[in-house]
Write an enzyme that holds these catalytic residues in place. Structure first.
Site, PDB file in Angstrom:
ATOM      1  N   ASP A   1      33.726  40.402  34.882  1.00 34.02           N
ATOM      2  CA  ASP A   1      34.586  41.587  34.859  1.00 34.02           C
ATOM      3  C   ASP A   1      34.314  42.386  33.584  1.00 34.02           C
ATOM      4  OD1 ASP A   1      35.805  39.226  33.624  1.00 34.02           O
ATOM      5  OD2 ASP A   1      37.511  40.524  33.174  1.00 34.02           O
TER       6      ASP A   1
ATOM      7  N   GLU B   1      38.516  37.704  32.444  1.00 38.43           N
ATOM      8  CA  GLU B   1      38.678  37.607  31.001  1.00 38.43           C
ATOM      9  C   GLU B   1      39.361  38.842  30.419  1.00 38.43           C
ATOM     10  OE1 GLU B   1      37.187  37.921  26.696  1.00 38.43           O
ATOM     11  OE2 GLU B   1      37.126  39.325  28.376  1.00 38.43           O
TER      12      GLU B   1
END
Length: 424
Positions: free
Chosen positions: A91, A156
């Site tokens: 991500d 994250e």
């Protein structure tokens, strides 16, 4: 170095364009978080890449549309040689519609020696370099005696801790490298935890009764939860100052351990005395501290503040710590990570860095946080080491130096090879 390894390292220069293309391909997958739930296509690409190069892949959904991927390549003598985890998050930071990018954030371009695109620095450059090192080792027919694991995790950027899910699933190794943004420094990190502090009255009162609470002889043991939260806020400020004076850690500026009152919510209507107030805080702590101990310190201090107040003594503060997602439950935990500079893997990684770059590796601490703390929390020795720098991470026209991306790939190639040949 062996002649085989030297030849592979030369290939990184010769095939630099392939490396940049791989990083560009990863950037093209639109995986910003928030909104998240959009990594499936990118993770499928990484799954196929790992399978092509001899890995057995475990893929599972952490959230709908956001799967974790763990590739495992067992060594030729797993019981005798060291194992390694390479870890990174797929991500990237969110992109606002009004950001003035030179091009589309997800249409990467090469310009003046840098690769530009969302995630170039944080951290698809690191993912690409580690994957390309794996590819070169496989194409050369090199079979490591130690186990090699590649983790491409989700979440994250919003505290969803895909790495924690890998640890809970039982994946472990003798060492882990988080290939996140570190400007090729070998880093540990402090930690972060969010928390909610709630003050709640046992009774709710009309606002016309306020005079009975604040004037002599009023006779009502009542108070505004908002005003009482102000007293707890002052207590937090006192504790924060105490920490700044009494705590320190090498590599961090004094007072880096902070308690940030980020959001306050309270009251229900102008015709009521506020019967509830909630404060959302973010706490930064040092690598040699745990989030459990920091939370305990805050609770003990505020409970003493409450004991000194007649109303708070009867209506003590309540605490909620952490969370699994800033999206799902407005909370997150990033444990701290201490790096032992004398650990054999850290020494070997530093040696690989020095050989490739011709200068000693810097071992220090990240001013930010990564998933690396979850390895420390799980008892797995680890370090952060990746290309890119924090001034570019999350920035408009995010970029990574192609020269540094090449250097990183060479270091990882050497380190993977040598650690995989290190006897237990």
């Amino acid at each position: 170095m062996s002649q085989v390894l030297e030849a592979l390292i030369r290939q990184v220069d010769q095939r630099q364009e392939e490396l940049v293309q791989l990083a560009s391909q990863l950037i093209r997958y639109k995986t910003p978080a928030p909104p998240a739930r959009n990594t499936e296509e990118a993770q499928q690409f990484i799954t196929q890449f790992l399978e092509l190069h001899g890995f057995t892949v475990d893929q599972w959904e952490v959230y709908p549309g956001d799967p974790n991927v763990v590739g495992i390549k067992l060594g030729q003598a797993s019981d005798q040689f060291k194992s390694l985890i390479l870890n990174g998050h797929v991500d990237v930071a969110e992109v606002s519609a009004d950001e003035p990018w030179d091009t589309s954030p997800f249409e990467p371009i090469v310009k003046d020696g840098v690769l530009i695109g969302r995630g170039a620095s944080d951290m698809k450059g690191g993912l690409a370099g580690a994957l390309f090192a794996i590819q070169l080792l496989d194409e050369a027919g090199i079979k490591l005696p130690g186990d090699l694991m590649f983790q491409s995790v989700i979440g994250e950027e919003v505290g969803e801790a895909g790495t924690l899910q890998c640890c809970k699933r039982g994946y472990q190794a003798d060492f882990a490298v988080v290939v996140d943004t570190s400007d090729l420094h070998i880093q540990g990190q402090g930690g972060v935890i969010t928390g909610w502090i709630t003050v709640k009255s046992k009774k709710t009162f009309h606002d016309a009764t306020r005079k009975n609470m604040i004037h002599a002889g009023g006779g009502i043991l009542g108070a505004s939860a908002i005003e009482k939260m102000m007293k707890l806020l002052q207590g937090l400020q006192e504790l924060e100052r105490h920490w700044a004076v009494m705590k320190s850690y090498p590599g961090f500026a004094p007072g880096t351990n902070t308690i940030n009152p980020a959001v306050i919510e309270g009251g229900r209507h102008a015709a009521f005395i506020a019967d509830e107030c909630r404060l959302w805080i973010t706490v930064h702590f040092y690598p040699n501290e745990t989030y459990e101990s920091v939370c305990r310190d805050i609770e003990e201090h505020l409970n003493r503040v409450a004991q000194a107040d007649p109303w708070l003594r009867e209506n003590p503060p309540q605490y909620e710590w952490g969370g699994s997602s800033m999206i799902e439950d407005r909370g997150e935990i990033f444990p701290s990570l201490e790096v032992d500079p004398n650990h054999p893997a850290v020494q070997l990684l530093g040696s690989a860095h020095e050989t490739i770059l011709g200068q000693s590796a810097v071992v220090d601490v990240s001013p930010s946080v990564t998933d690396g703390g979850w390895f420390g929390d799980a008892g797995i020795p680890a370090a952060i080491y990746g290309p890119g720098d924090l001034k570019n991470a999350h920035a408009v026209n995010e970029q990574v130096s192609i020269e540094q991306l090449v250097q990183f790939t060479k270091v990882m190639l050497k380190f993977i090879y040598e650690w995989g040949h290190t006897a237990k």
